[in-house]
Design an enzyme around this catalytic site. Structure first.
Site, PDB file in Angstrom:
ATOM      1  N   SER C  33       1.268  -1.167   0.474  1.00 45.29           N
ATOM      2  CA  SER C  33       0.627   0.389   0.570  1.00 45.29           C
ATOM      3  C   SER C  33       0.902   1.362   0.062  1.00 45.29           C
ATOM      4  CB  SER C  33      -1.009   0.014   1.239  1.00 45.29           C
ATOM      5  OG  SER C  33      -1.290   1.026   1.451  1.00 45.29           O
ATOM      6  N   ASN C 139      -4.460  -0.969   8.303  1.00 45.72           N
ATOM      7  CA  ASN C 139      -3.016  -0.044   8.609  1.00 45.72           C
ATOM      8  C   ASN C 139      -3.464   1.209   9.989  1.00 45.72           C
ATOM      9  OD1 ASN C 139      -0.925   1.514   8.841  1.00 45.72           O
ATOM     10  ND2 ASN C 139      -1.174   2.575   7.201  1.00 45.72           N
ATOM     11  N   CYS C 142       0.816   2.793  11.439  1.00 49.23           N
ATOM     12  CA  CYS C 142       1.878   4.368   9.950  1.00 49.23           C
ATOM     13  C   CYS C 142       2.422   4.684  10.812  1.00 49.23           C
ATOM     14  CB  CYS C 142       0.081   5.024   9.278  1.00 49.23           C
ATOM     15  SG  CYS C 142       2.208   6.576   8.729  1.00 49.23           S
ATOM     16  N   ILE C 203       6.019  -6.230   7.643  1.00 52.02           N
ATOM     17  CA  ILE C 203       6.062  -4.575   8.138  1.00 52.02           C
ATOM     18  C   ILE C 203       5.611  -3.843   7.652  1.00 52.02           C
ATOM     19  CG2 ILE C 203       7.836  -5.687   9.814  1.00 52.02           C
ATOM     20  CD1 ILE C 203       9.903  -4.588   8.733  1.00 52.02           C
ATOM     21  N   ASN C 204       5.186  -2.714   7.943  1.00 53.77           N
ATOM     22  CA  ASN C 204       5.521  -1.149   7.527  1.00 53.77           C
ATOM     23  C   ASN C 204       6.483  -0.770   7.209  1.00 53.77           C
ATOM     24  OD1 ASN C 204       4.036   1.294   6.887  1.00 53.77           O
ATOM     25  ND2 ASN C 204       2.224   0.948   8.173  1.00 53.77           N
ATOM     26  N   GLY C 256      11.326  -4.520   2.030  1.00 57.09           N
ATOM     27  CA  GLY C 256      12.986  -4.823   1.471  1.00 57.09           C
ATOM     28  C   GLY C 256      12.827  -6.028   0.251  1.00 57.09           C
ATOM     29  N   GLY C 277       7.282  -2.787  -1.857  1.00 59.95           N
ATOM     30  CA  GLY C 277       6.630  -1.642  -2.083  1.00 59.95           C
ATOM     31  C   GLY C 277       7.642  -0.579  -2.994  1.00 59.95           C
TER      32      GLY C 277
HETATM   33  C1  LIG Z   1       5.689   6.384  -0.195  1.00 54.29           C
HETATM   34  C2  LIG Z   1       5.151   5.201   0.918  1.00 54.29           C
HETATM   35  C3  LIG Z   1       4.315   5.290   0.844  1.00 54.29           C
HETATM   36  C4  LIG Z   1       3.585   4.670   1.475  1.00 54.29           C
HETATM   37  N1  LIG Z   1       1.517   4.412   2.095  1.00 54.29           N
HETATM   38  C5  LIG Z   1       1.166   3.394   3.130  1.00 54.29           C
HETATM   39  C6  LIG Z   1       0.259   3.702   3.529  1.00 54.29           C
HETATM   40  O1  LIG Z   1      -0.751   4.253   2.602  1.00 54.29           O
HETATM   41  N2  LIG Z   1      -0.106   2.127   4.148  1.00 54.29           N
HETATM   42  C7  LIG Z   1       0.126   1.259   4.628  1.00 54.29           C
HETATM   43  O2  LIG Z   1      -0.177   0.306   4.941  1.00 54.29           O
HETATM   44  N3  LIG Z   1       1.644   1.680   4.334  1.00 54.29           N
HETATM   45  C8  LIG Z   1       2.201   2.558   3.232  1.00 54.29           C
HETATM   46  N4  LIG Z   1       3.163   1.832   3.079  1.00 54.29           N
HETATM   47  C9  LIG Z   1       4.618   0.764   4.229  1.00 54.29           C
HETATM   48  C10 LIG Z   1       4.596   0.519   2.549  1.00 54.29           C
HETATM   49  O3  LIG Z   1       3.851  -0.696   2.007  1.00 54.29           O
HETATM   50  C11 LIG Z   1       5.462  -0.522   3.118  1.00 54.29           C
HETATM   51  O4  LIG Z   1       4.726  -1.927   4.362  1.00 54.29           O
HETATM   52  C12 LIG Z   1       6.519  -0.887   3.681  1.00 54.29           C
HETATM   53  O5  LIG Z   1       7.064   0.394   2.246  1.00 54.29           O
HETATM   54  C13 LIG Z   1       7.970  -1.504   3.405  1.00 54.29           C
HETATM   55  O6  LIG Z   1       7.724  -2.330   2.441  1.00 54.29           O
HETATM   56  P1  LIG Z   1       9.098  -2.248   1.116  1.00 54.29           P
HETATM   57  O7  LIG Z   1      10.347  -2.300   2.031  1.00 54.29           O
HETATM   58  O8  LIG Z   1       8.504  -3.293   0.140  1.00 54.29           O
HETATM   59  O9  LIG Z   1       8.981  -1.178   0.651  1.00 54.29           O
HETATM   60  C14 LIG Z   1       3.978   3.145   2.250  1.00 54.29           C
HETATM   61  C15 LIG Z   1       5.533   3.267   2.175  1.00 54.29           C
HETATM   62  C16 LIG Z   1       5.883   4.235   1.235  1.00 54.29           C
HETATM   63  C17 LIG Z   1       7.175   4.062   1.307  1.00 54.29           C
END
Ligand SMILES: Cc1cc2nc3c(=O)[nH]c(=O)nc-3n(C[C@H](O)[C@H](O)[C@H](O)COP(=O)(O)O)c2cc1C
Ligand SMILES: Cc1cc2nc3c(=O)[nH]c(=O)nc-3n(C[C@H](O)[C@H](O)[C@H](O)COP(=O)(O)OP(=O)(O)OC[C@H]3O[C@@H](n4cnc5c(N)ncnc54)[C@H](O)[C@@H]3O)c2cc1C
Ligand SMILES: Cc1cc2nc3c(=O)[nH]c(=O)nc-3n(C[C@H](O)[C@H](O)[C@H](O)COP(=O)(O)OP(=O)(O)OC[C@H]3O[C@@H](n4cnc5c(N)ncnc54)[C@H](O)[C@@H]3O)c2cc1C
Ligand SMILES: Cc1cc2nc3c(=O)[nH]c(=O)nc-3n(C[C@H](O)[C@H](O)[C@H](O)COP(=O)(O)O)c2cc1C
Ligand code: FES
Ligand code: FES
EC number: 1.3.-.-
Lengths: 315, 287, 315, 287
Positions: C33, C139, C142, C203-204, C256, C277
């Site tokens: 997300s 969520n 956040c 994880i977030n 990641g 993400g």
């Molecule tokens: C620019 C950005 C916006 C995000 N917005 C949301 C969001 O609106 N809701 C949510 O649950 N997580 C949000 N996330 C978290 C991601 O969904 C994810 O959990 C987190 O980035 C870890 O995964 P990754 O390392 O693959 O990016 C956001 C992450 C990024 C980088």
């Protein structure tokens, strides 16, 4: 050469000296425990006398064998380790290693841990008598040892208990090293401060895991390990920033520092000194480079005393 | 033991997936003993983090040139692309910057002068044996290299050994080069003929175990060069330990591969089941 | 071509299909997300129909402006973001965006959050009626919004409360997304499970900070931001491993992931699916590449059904 | 809008710290409008993570060669080394692999045919103006480029503009090339002479603000190309927003620089104090 001369003639060299809990250091740069051996290993690469302080690998009452191998694995911009605090034990340290430090005009900080409250107290007592040791760093945060560190470091009451006990058994400045694997690091930091810590160092490693997808096994025999290196720097800077706001005692910043700019992030958010860990493995000359880089930055920015930079964060 | 920030002089693929890199290293040759190693990484912005350990294949010197270029000392490594770190190395060009630490570790003991010397190399494991061969030859020993591999692509630098005066015997598991079969079979044959020989081995762990068994059975002195995952290469991280002889759960005895090794007298090691770090083979990177 | 043919003739293509809380997905790969907009932004780069599921950016009851800029900063192998959950609000989402999803035969998971318990409940009710939405992802994690998420996500009782409320207001599968910024993630995971969650995603982002050393200012206007990207993967794999052991409901692994091998780490420790993400920003084609990579891995390893790989960790 | 995995054709330093890179991009030229941009990164093992946004300087095609090499479309960027990402780009060689996304964003509106066109470029900000100039010239408009910079090293590609038929006027803050003083002084003079002109500007934020004030004061239509920190370049991350006109704390109106821009009609933007993302200047990377 003329350029060099000009520098030393016209420009006053900035002072990099800082003081933490009564320990005066030439500059705010020291190795992080467990990444620099007892110091000797890196002596061929630069003059250890240039360091702000030397921090020993973690000591315990009795020698400790550590974990089975593999103990390390590289991850993206980081590494996992589960050395398991292998060390020679306090006796051998005092007998074989301590004398070496007399060769350098650098304060020595002994990092130590225990498996029980009693052990923590006992090691603190033993270290009290050693004149070569300027201060101790109490590791209540190692995520690798099941019975020990982790419990103390993640619970404010347990942390306060062990800090108070060590404080009573020790006649030297006491630095308490915190784990980042907590919901609110300021709670632990305040508990340590109230229990008598003279300084806080943070952070230790984040607990992590990596899998070999072919064998379906963890890459580390201990399954999980401590994540260190540049990957964790933003988490470390955030936590140091939080802890600086939360306590009055000085804070030593640790986590992913590889260059002067990285170190500056920690100093600017308020760390009084920094420790360099994993970067020593990547480049044995990194600490003198960082010291030079801090001096160069101060010169460029017209900062006469690095203490004016510490905590200079603009919000 | 120096921390070099230097450049690549050449970097060539010599057989499929195996490269030879020449690196400018002033002052290195005088300080190295056979069997030592270096820690190497490209001077890029952390594409991989840690340096990687490599054996020193050979050292040399480019003569001064008339256009004013002075004499340049270099070292050469031979490496196989097995993961990200070696892949990045393989993409370096002449003039690219690298960071290199070395020479590191304890190299080979040259053994008793005059006794037959048998070197056993498995694949890329032959790397540290070249300088050993040179050193033994130059003091007058008779040196044989038993070189094994899975197939012809694993057989490296044999002509170079021969040129330096080493007798070489090649065997491959699939028979695509030299004799078909394990190098240990050749070793048994040679030891039958030269029971007084001293053996020096480097290669994948199963090969080393087999060699150790053969040598122990015959009371032949054996030195082995081991691999282990390393972070620092200098004894500071304790990531690279192997079990020493007499190691037990209650009285553990770990030795740093980077400092007490990489070359060990086989009698100093615990050759029990899990004798040597699984780490050295975990990624299938065992050669 | 002959090679291609041979593959399809002689080798049975492995099944990548997985099921989470009753949602059947072609494969275990979906966007995380907030990193994939509402999907449209990436439609020019690949067929969205290839995805296991689509996850929307975080929705709230009312439109939300988000934080001031700068909102993003790159860190070593990671990025900080403090977007502040900018979104069009549930009304506009239903009016303008939902219809688009009919073009694809892919389950849609609506990610949402609230600033108060009531808001959480209200959004859940509104989403209940929308047939295009297969499931919701709650969520509670956040780290950017001060009054909202963080409180619920770091305290097991608060987490249970909001999960229970949403569960009551919702007639669809409920996925609860956890924050890693806690001492023990299994406590929160179990609280969510007991309160009615049908699945956990974790994880977030980890809360982090970066400083511009020249200006002495945080690189992110909001001071701290959420750290994502390859840097955090080892922490994420560890936490997914822990949560898989702690709960019976399925777990979606996030953190990641940049390639099939990364995704496999999560599947092997027991994640039923994964979310990608930050990697979408680096390469818009990364998700189809990961799906292809998973298929190739199964083929190589002789795995007929990816479910046989899930949780195959050898300890 | 394509996701290219392609190679570098050339990468040259043109003035101190500023490079020109040519990248193979089949099918690109037909899809690009002046003012659009690309997201670029080397195809290495994540030395830096995110792609970096760059304006498209020009597109072209290498003819087919007799040795069988077919015609090859390419694009060119001009970039300044300001941090790690651009430093790594500057070290790429011909044949190195890069990943490129584009063309992205909304480019320039060509405005009213026949009216005078004034392009204002500050340093590396001139990049998107070249294709704009070409497009305007080719439909018959009269085009002037006012090119400003701190010193002579900031003045780029002026002869190329002239060759394409654009009249150029150079000014530098330190007088090391062209007229001494701010480019905005030249703009005021020109607008005095050509009050009906339309203005197109790209450069550092303080320059854009000054240009906006001048144009607003005279009721001259202005399009500006902005910079902002970008993660995705496609409207997915919401990292790159700027404040739109009418923006307020209570009724915020954010626009994505990557999608609604990078070229904006100046009247669509909120030119209040903190109008445009501090991010675009925070690192001193503002050019
Ligand atoms: C620019 C950005 C916006 C995000 N917005 C949301 C969001 O609106 N809701 C949510 O649950 N997580 C949000 N996330 C978290 C991601 O969904 C994810 O959990 C987190 O980035 C870890 O995964 P990754 O390392 O693959 O990016 C956001 C992450 C990024 C980088
Ligand atoms: C003393 C010594 C000498 C060596 N000499 C040579 C040589 O001459 N030629 C050669 O091709 N290889 C040699 N190796 C092995 C070489 O270090 C590895 O192949 C290399 O580190 C793999 O890196 P990678 O990033 O490509 O692989 P990855 O598997 O991606 O590496 C991940 C991590 O595991 C470590 N690792 C993986 N495989 C090994 C291994 N076999 N040994 C040690 N660490 C490993 C890496 O250093 C890195 O930290 C030697 C190893 C040691 C310890
Ligand atoms: C639409 C657009 C077009 C651009 N066109 C050009 C061009 O033609 N030539 C050129 O030299 N530069 C151009 N820039 C600026 C260029 O993107 C930055 O100089 C570059 O991203 C800096 O990366 P770095 O890693 O060297 O710097 P670092 O400061 O190390 O980068 C750190 C982070 O900040 C971001 N960042 C830093 N400075 C800027 C900036 N000024 N704008 C946007 N992001 C920034 C980087 O992308 C990266 O994410 C453009 C920017 C945008 C938004
Ligand atoms: C191999 C290794 C061993 C470590 N051993 C100890 C130790 O004995 N005691 C301790 O307090 N911290 C130990 N640490 C943690 C470091 O001191 C430091 O807190 C951590 O690595 C983060 O810093 P870095 O990112 O600069 O490495 C160790 C870290 C590593 C990588
Ligand atoms: S590699 Fe660090 S101790 Fe051997
Ligand atoms: S850069 Fe991601 S929305 Fe503009």
């Amino acid at each position: 050469m003329s350029c060099q001369e000009k520098k030393t003639m016209n420009v006053v060299r900035p002072s990099l000296a800082v003081e933490i809990a009564g320990i005066r250091m030439k500059n705010p740069v020291m190795p992080a425990s467990g990444t620099f051996g007892y110091g000797e290993e890196y002596a061929p690469y630069f003059d250890l006398g240039r360091l702000g302080a030397i921090v020993t690998k973690g000591l315990s009452l009795n020698p400790k064998a550590g974990n089975p191998t593999p103990r390390i694995a590289e991850t993206t911009s980081g590494m996992l380790n589960a050395i398991g605090l292998q060390n020679v034990g306090i006796e051998a340290f005092l007998a074989d290693k301590v004398a070496y430090y007399q060769n350098f005009d650098v304060p020595v900080i002994a990092n130590f841990f225990g498996n029980t409250l009693e052990e923590y107290g006992e090691v603190a007592r033993r270290l009290s008598d050693i004149p070569e040791i300027s201060a101790v760093e109490l590791n209540i945060s190692c995520p690798n040892v099941k019975q020990g560190g982790i419990v103390f470091g993640t619970d404010p009451r347990a942390a306060a208990q062990v800090v108070a006990l060590v404080r009573k058994s020790l006649n030297k400045p006491l630095i308490v090293k915190l784990t980042p694997n907590v919901t609110d690091i300021t709670v632990i930091a305040r508990a340590a401060e109230e229990a008598g810590a003279d300084a806080i160092s943070c952070i230790n490693t984040l607990t992590g895991m990596a899998i070999d997808v072919r064998t379906r096994r963890p890459k580390i025999a201990n399954r999980t390990g401590g994540l260190s290196g540049p990957a964790i720097r933003p988490v470390a800077v955030r936590m140091v920033h939080q802890v600086v706001q939360a306590v009055k005692i000085p804070v030593i910043g640790i986590g992913g520092i590889t260059c002067a700019r990285d170190a500056l992030e920690f100093l600017i958010v308020g760390a009084r000194a920094v420790q360099v860990g994993t970067a020593n493995f990547i480049d044995p000359g990194v600490m003198p480079d960082i010291i030079d880089g801090l001096e160069a930055f101060c010169l460029e920015e017209g900062i006469a005393d690095i203490n004016d930079l510490i905590g200079s964060l603009q919000l | 033991m120096k921390n070099y920030k230097t450049i690549v002089l050449a970097n060539q693929e010599i057989t499929s997936g195996t490269f030879r890199m020449r690196i400018l290293t002033p002052g290195f040759a005088g300080t190295v003993t056979p069997g030592q190693f270096v820690m190497l990484r490209p001077a890029l912005a952390l594409p991989t983090l840690l340096r990687r350990p490599f054996g020193i294949f050979r050292v040399g010197c480019l003569p001064a040139e008339c256009d004013g270029l002075p004499a340049r000392e270099y070292l050469e490594i031979l490496y196989k692309v097995v993961g990200e770190g070696t892949r990045i190395l393989s993409e370096l060009h002449q003039g690219d910057r690298v960071e290199l630490l070395g020479p590191l570790g304890k190299g080979f003991d040259l053994g008793v002068p005059g006794r037959e010397k048998i070197l056993v190399g498995g694949g890329i494991g032959l790397v540290p044996l070249f300088m050993l061969g040179e050193a033994l030859i130059s003091r007058g020993d008779r040196v044989r290299l038993l070189m094994g591999g899975r197939g012809r692509d694993d057989i490296l630098a044999v002509t170079e050994f021969e040129r330096s005066g080493v007798e070489t015997y090649v065997s491959t598991d699939d028979g695509t080069l030299g004799e078909e079969g394990f190098v240990t079979r050749v070793l048994e044959r040679k030891l039958g003929k030269y029971p007084e020989a001293e053996v020096f081995a480097c290669g994948p762990m199963p090969m080393l175990s087999a060699v150790e068994k053969i040598c122990r059975g015959r009371g032949v002195p054996l030195q082995v060069s081991l691999e282990a995952h390393m972070a620092c290469g200098v004894g500071a991280c304790l990531g690279c330990v192997v079990k020493g002889v007499g190691h037990s759960e209650t009285r553990p005895r770990y030795l740093c591969t980077c400092k007490a090794g990489p070359v060990f007298d086989s009698s100093d090691l615990d050759w029990g089941k899990a004798a040597v770090s699984k780490g050295s083979c975990a990624e299938g990177g065992c050669k």
